[in-house]
Design an enzyme around this catalytic site. Sequence first.
Site, mmCIF file in Angstrom:
data_model
loop_
_atom_site.group_PDB
_atom_site.id
_atom_site.type_symbol
_atom_site.label_atom_id
_atom_site.label_comp_id
_atom_site.label_asym_id
_atom_site.label_seq_id
_atom_site.Cartn_x
_atom_site.Cartn_y
_atom_site.Cartn_z
ATOM 1 N N ASN A 103 0.843 -1.202 0.000
ATOM 2 C CA ASN A 103 0.000 0.000 0.000
ATOM 3 C C ASN A 103 0.874 1.246 0.000
ATOM 4 O OD1 ASN A 103 -2.703 -0.931 -0.075
ATOM 5 N ND2 ASN A 103 -2.546 -1.578 2.066
ATOM 6 N N ASN A 104 2.175 1.062 -0.246
ATOM 7 C CA ASN A 104 3.110 2.174 -0.289
ATOM 8 C C ASN A 104 2.871 2.968 -1.575
ATOM 9 O OD1 ASN A 104 5.573 3.665 -0.981
ATOM 10 N ND2 ASN A 104 6.502 2.632 0.762
ATOM 11 N N HIS A 122 4.333 5.555 -2.889
ATOM 12 C CA HIS A 122 5.537 5.831 -3.681
ATOM 13 C C HIS A 122 5.888 4.627 -4.562
ATOM 14 C CE1 HIS A 122 6.333 9.573 -1.598
ATOM 15 N NE2 HIS A 122 6.266 8.955 -0.436
ATOM 16 N N LYS A 123 5.855 3.434 -3.971
ATOM 17 C CA LYS A 123 6.172 2.227 -4.731
ATOM 18 C C LYS A 123 5.128 1.984 -5.832
ATOM 19 C CE LYS A 123 8.691 -0.619 -1.354
ATOM 20 N NZ LYS A 123 8.700 -1.949 -0.693
ATOM 21 N N ASP A 138 10.891 -6.736 -2.101
ATOM 22 C CA ASP A 138 11.601 -6.267 -0.917
ATOM 23 C C ASP A 138 12.868 -5.606 -1.418
ATOM 24 O OD1 ASP A 138 11.727 -5.738 1.767
ATOM 25 O OD2 ASP A 138 12.714 -7.610 2.305
ATOM 26 N N PHE A 159 11.988 9.057 -2.056
ATOM 27 C CA PHE A 159 11.627 8.688 -0.697
ATOM 28 C C PHE A 159 12.722 7.797 -0.119
ATOM 29 C CE2 PHE A 159 10.004 5.484 -3.528
ATOM 30 C CZ PHE A 159 10.115 4.278 -2.858
ATOM 31 N N GLY A 160 12.567 7.434 1.139
ATOM 32 C CA GLY A 160 13.548 6.554 1.767
ATOM 33 C C GLY A 160 14.924 7.201 1.829
ATOM 34 N N ASP A 202 16.760 8.095 -0.690
ATOM 35 C CA ASP A 202 17.076 8.774 -1.955
ATOM 36 C C ASP A 202 17.918 10.049 -1.796
ATOM 37 O OD1 ASP A 202 15.766 6.778 -3.254
ATOM 38 O OD2 ASP A 202 14.080 7.987 -3.939
ATOM 39 N N LYS A 256 15.047 8.603 -12.269
ATOM 40 C CA LYS A 256 15.187 7.485 -11.334
ATOM 41 C C LYS A 256 14.463 6.245 -11.843
ATOM 42 C CE LYS A 256 14.018 5.847 -6.728
ATOM 43 N NZ LYS A 256 13.253 6.065 -5.490
#
Length: 206
Positions: free
Chosen positions: A8-9, A11-12, A68, A161-162, A164, A184
């Site tokens: 449910n992310n 961004h992903k 993952d 995000f994360g 980055d 990206k």
Amino acid sequence: MKIVFATNNKHKLDEIRNILGKQFEVLSLNDIGCHDDIPETGTMLEENARQKAEYIYNKYHCNVFADDTGLEVEALDGEPGVYSARYAAVKNPNAQSHDSEANMTTLLKELTGKENRKARFRTVISLILIPQKEGQESLSTLFEGIVEGEIISERRGGEGFGYDPIFQPEGYDKTFAELGNNIKNTISHRARAVAKLAAHLKVANP
């Protein structure tokens, strides 16, 4: 083709949908009404990706893939790796899990005084497809994408995000957060894994 991405992310999901394009209708866990706390108990990216995909497939019997991703830093013996999303909490039980700012702060602190800043992002995708013929077993496949780079000493850029803002991919003088999503999405670890996934799906479902 409809296929569930076991996340449910947002961004992903946005990244994956942009990369796969209109040929595939990518559904989230919310889209299929799944609000379960899906287990991720593996010590390797491959284990977690497969575990998530199998959970959704067994419960909903749908085409599904799960990923993952880990940031593997050479000077830290591959840390944070499988614990990338909760690195701060691993190092400090009082820290909040899945806090990107805290994760970056923790990583930069761990690298204090270390000259070797080499790192790589690695994504593993586990795909399970419903068999097309009765009596066939479900088809399970793994795909991997890697991008090499380095960890810089301070945050730069406002996109992504994360990790980055502190990851500078090899061959570029900007971080993922500075390069922006369009660039990206063509060079990232996830893009490379998804490209393999897409090629496989187009052959499996022409």
